[in-house]
Design a protein around this motif. Structure first.
Motif, PDB file in Angstrom:
ATOM      1  N   SER A 116       1.168  -1.669  -0.205  1.00  0.00           N
ATOM      2  CA  SER A 116      -0.152  -0.584  -0.308  1.00  0.00           C
ATOM      3  C   SER A 116       0.977   1.594   0.355  1.00  0.00           C
ATOM      4  O   SER A 116       0.442   2.362  -0.477  1.00  0.00           O
ATOM      5  CB  SER A 116      -1.283   0.117   1.399  1.00  0.00           C
ATOM      6  OG  SER A 116      -1.506  -1.135   1.542  1.00  0.00           O
ATOM      7  N   ASP A 215      -0.691  -4.857  -9.329  1.00  0.00           N
ATOM      8  CA  ASP A 215      -0.365  -5.163  -7.950  1.00  0.00           C
ATOM      9  C   ASP A 215       0.124  -6.341  -7.701  1.00  0.00           C
ATOM     10  O   ASP A 215      -0.596  -7.085  -8.589  1.00  0.00           O
ATOM     11  CB  ASP A 215      -1.760  -4.858  -7.168  1.00  0.00           C
ATOM     12  CG  ASP A 215      -1.661  -5.079  -5.627  1.00  0.00           C
ATOM     13  OD1 ASP A 215      -1.320  -5.764  -5.496  1.00  0.00           O
ATOM     14  OD2 ASP A 215      -2.699  -4.570  -5.119  1.00  0.00           O
ATOM     15  N   ARG A 237       5.801  -9.701   2.435  1.00  0.00           N
ATOM     16  CA  ARG A 237       5.454 -10.824   3.734  1.00  0.00           C
ATOM     17  C   ARG A 237       4.807 -11.848   3.523  1.00  0.00           C
ATOM     18  O   ARG A 237       4.457 -13.291   4.205  1.00  0.00           O
ATOM     19  CB  ARG A 237       4.976 -10.305   4.620  1.00  0.00           C
ATOM     20  CG  ARG A 237       3.452  -9.991   4.852  1.00  0.00           C
ATOM     21  CD  ARG A 237       2.355  -8.700   5.920  1.00  0.00           C
ATOM     22  NE  ARG A 237       1.163  -8.850   5.410  1.00  0.00           N
ATOM     23  CZ  ARG A 237       0.898  -7.901   4.569  1.00  0.00           C
ATOM     24  NH1 ARG A 237       1.680  -6.960   3.846  1.00  0.00           N
ATOM     25  NH2 ARG A 237      -0.289  -7.678   4.264  1.00  0.00           N
ATOM     26  N   LYS A 238       4.483 -11.838   2.408  1.00  0.00           N
ATOM     27  CA  LYS A 238       2.953 -13.157   1.404  1.00  0.00           C
ATOM     28  C   LYS A 238       3.760 -14.650   1.008  1.00  0.00           C
ATOM     29  O   LYS A 238       4.119 -14.807   1.573  1.00  0.00           O
ATOM     30  CB  LYS A 238       1.996 -12.271   0.645  1.00  0.00           C
ATOM     31  CG  LYS A 238       1.335 -11.250   1.135  1.00  0.00           C
ATOM     32  CD  LYS A 238       0.431 -11.152   0.742  1.00  0.00           C
ATOM     33  CE  LYS A 238       0.175 -10.052   0.960  1.00  0.00           C
ATOM     34  NZ  LYS A 238      -1.447 -10.025   2.209  1.00  0.00           N
TER      35      LYS A 238
HETATM   36  C1  PLP Z   1      -4.062  -8.143  -4.068  1.00  0.00           C
HETATM   37  C2  PLP Z   1      -3.247  -7.133  -1.892  1.00  0.00           C
HETATM   38  N1  PLP Z   1      -2.851  -5.649  -2.924  1.00  0.00           N
HETATM   39  C3  PLP Z   1      -2.776  -4.973  -1.466  1.00  0.00           C
HETATM   40  C4  PLP Z   1      -2.342  -5.247  -0.226  1.00  0.00           C
HETATM   41  C5  PLP Z   1      -1.759  -5.511   0.901  1.00  0.00           C
HETATM   42  O1  PLP Z   1      -0.475  -4.828   1.166  1.00  0.00           O
HETATM   43  P1  PLP Z   1      -0.076  -4.796   1.807  1.00  0.00           P
HETATM   44  O2  PLP Z   1      -1.060  -5.092   3.354  1.00  0.00           O
HETATM   45  O3  PLP Z   1       1.393  -4.532   2.211  1.00  0.00           O
HETATM   46  O4  PLP Z   1      -0.328  -3.438   2.352  1.00  0.00           O
HETATM   47  C6  PLP Z   1      -2.786  -6.926  -0.424  1.00  0.00           C
HETATM   48  C7  PLP Z   1      -2.776  -7.651   1.429  1.00  0.00           C
HETATM   49  O5  PLP Z   1      -3.231  -8.561   1.257  1.00  0.00           O
HETATM   50  C8  PLP Z   1      -3.707  -7.674  -1.458  1.00  0.00           C
HETATM   51  O6  PLP Z   1      -4.157  -8.378  -0.726  1.00  0.00           O
END
Ligand code: PLP
Length: 404
Positions: A116, A215, A237-238
């Motif tokens: 984000s 994204d 982190r994922k």
């Molecule tokens: C498709 C997608 N975009 C963006 C994000 C946001 O990621 P972050 O928490 O690193 O900002 C997520 C988080 O789950 C996500 O699944």
């Protein structure tokens, strides 16, 4: 996962099965998992229970944890900024590898704090005029839509095919008749098994002179993210299983001269503009830990991990296909390791997720409609195992869901 505080994951799981009245799982734990993926599992702590939730956050390896802790120790010993300078070669090595994974040169990659934060940074820097617009599909991740609205962008809806994949002929037509300022796709959808044809969309966008932003928060470490997009952003982190608090932004060279970055105006003339988007105050230990995760990923072999995650997704959807009271939402061969289950017997998915965790030690997520209001009519359970997923994990989940 809240089960007994024991490091013997197998015993803890067996105890759960017995308490849950399900006896011995059909498949012995891990027997059906090829050795390369069992080794991947041994690189990190045994989950206390069953961790089927990498789309929320993956499991950091022992080595990555050690690298983070070591860097924190060096900060205390040497001073934080001296330790950061000492760690520069490690971070630059990670920059080169990650940039290649995102399909941009190393100078086009910035470390930020989350996906984000990376989106927010590129929205601030991008040359967007009055009445700028972005084209998105209805499954788009709601916080991204919110960020576009906050930036004052007009939203244009892209047509999709049956399962939610962008309709490439409609995209091509739109790019010719009324091109948006840019197109945005989420490569791997968060709340169900949906993979967007990003490389094909990138070709169409490039031919039309319109930027494609991607994204890749759920895509990095999961599928091939070097797709030719103009902007790509992700998180550590994922599926890459790096530490929390580290995000990434990649921008293709053709846009660098058009970006406005406040820090860059003040920076030395030769500093690459995308690097100037990095925050000065940062989770440097997290970046060092991510470097270890990325090296481990590269050593395992990206293509092998992507293929295995595709296989794990198929196995998950296959294993859960005929479960009474739960419907697998997408096709078995949808191409991602994320599976969505819709309750069909009036169950409360939020309560089911809580019971899976507290009574069976199985970690999952509920995707609430707020995550994608145009696509999610009701809360759905999300299952997202990594490469070491065993048949016994899926058997245990299926058994537990029968009582949820
Ligand atoms: C498709 C997608 N975009 C963006 C994000 C946001 O990621 P972050 O928490 O690193 O900002 C997520 C988080 O789950 C996500 O699944």
């Amino acid at each position: 996962v809240t089960t007994e505080p024991t490091h013997d994951g197998v015993d803890a799981r067996a105890a759960h099965d017995v308490r849950a009245g399900r006896g011995v799982p059909e498949t012995q734990d891990g027997d059906d998992v090829p050795e390369v993926w069992r080794a991947w599992g041994r690189q990190r702590p045994q989950p206390r229970g069953r961790h089927l939730d990498c789309a929320a956050a993956g499991r950091c390896s022992w080595d990555a944890q050690h690298a983070v802790a070591e860097h924190l120790r060096r900060e205390a010993e040497l001073g934080a900024y001296v330790a950061q300078a000492e760690a520069a070669p490690v971070i630059e090595g990670a920059r080169t590898t990650l940039a290649a994974l995102l399909g941009v040169p190393a100078d086009g990659l910035a470390f930020l704090e989350s996906a984000s934060a990376a989106l927010a940074a590129v929205l601030r820097a991008w040359p967007l005029g009055e009445r700028a617009s972005v084209a998105v599909v209805p499954t788009e991740w709601a916080p991204n839509i919110e960020a576009f609205r906050e930036r004052g962008l007009e939203l244009v809806e892209l047509r999709t095919e049956e399962h939610g994949r962008v309709d490439l002929s409609h995209l091509e037509q739109l790019l010719t008749t009324s091109p948006p300022s840019f197109v945005h796709l989420t490569q791997v959808t968060s709340h169900r098994a949906l993979l967007q044809p990003v490389a094909e969309a990138a070709d169409l966008c490039r031919a039309a002179g319109v930027a494609l932003w991607v994204d890749a928060a759920q895509a990095l470490g999961h599928v091939d993210t070097a797709t030719g997009a103009d902007v790509v952003y992700a998180t550590s982190r994922k599926w890459m299983c790096g530490p929390r608090g580290v995000g990434l932004l990649g921008v293709a060279p053709r846009w660098w001269d058009l970006l406005y970055v406040r820090h860059h105006v003040l920076a030395p003339a030769d500093e690459p503009v995308v690097r100037a988007m990095e925050s000065d105050e940062a989770n440097v230990a997290g970046r060092v830990g991510l470097a270890t995760s990325v090296n481990q990923f590269a050593a395992t072999g990206p293509a092998a991990v992507w293929a295995r995650l595709d296989e794990v997704g198929r196995q998950t959807r296959h294993a859960l296909a005929d479960l009474p009271g739960w419907q697998v939402v997408d096709a078995t061969d949808a191409g991602t390791a994320i599976t969505a289950l819709r309750p069909t017997a009036g169950q409360d998915a939020v309560a089911a997720r809580a019971r899976l965790l507290s009574e069976h030690g199985i970690l999952t997520t509920v995707s609430t409609p707020a995550r994608a209001p145009r696509d999610l009519a009701e809360p759905m359970l999300r299952i997202s195992p990594h490469v070491d997923c065993a048949g016994s994990d899926l058997d245990a989940l299926a058994g537990a869901l029968a009582s949820c």
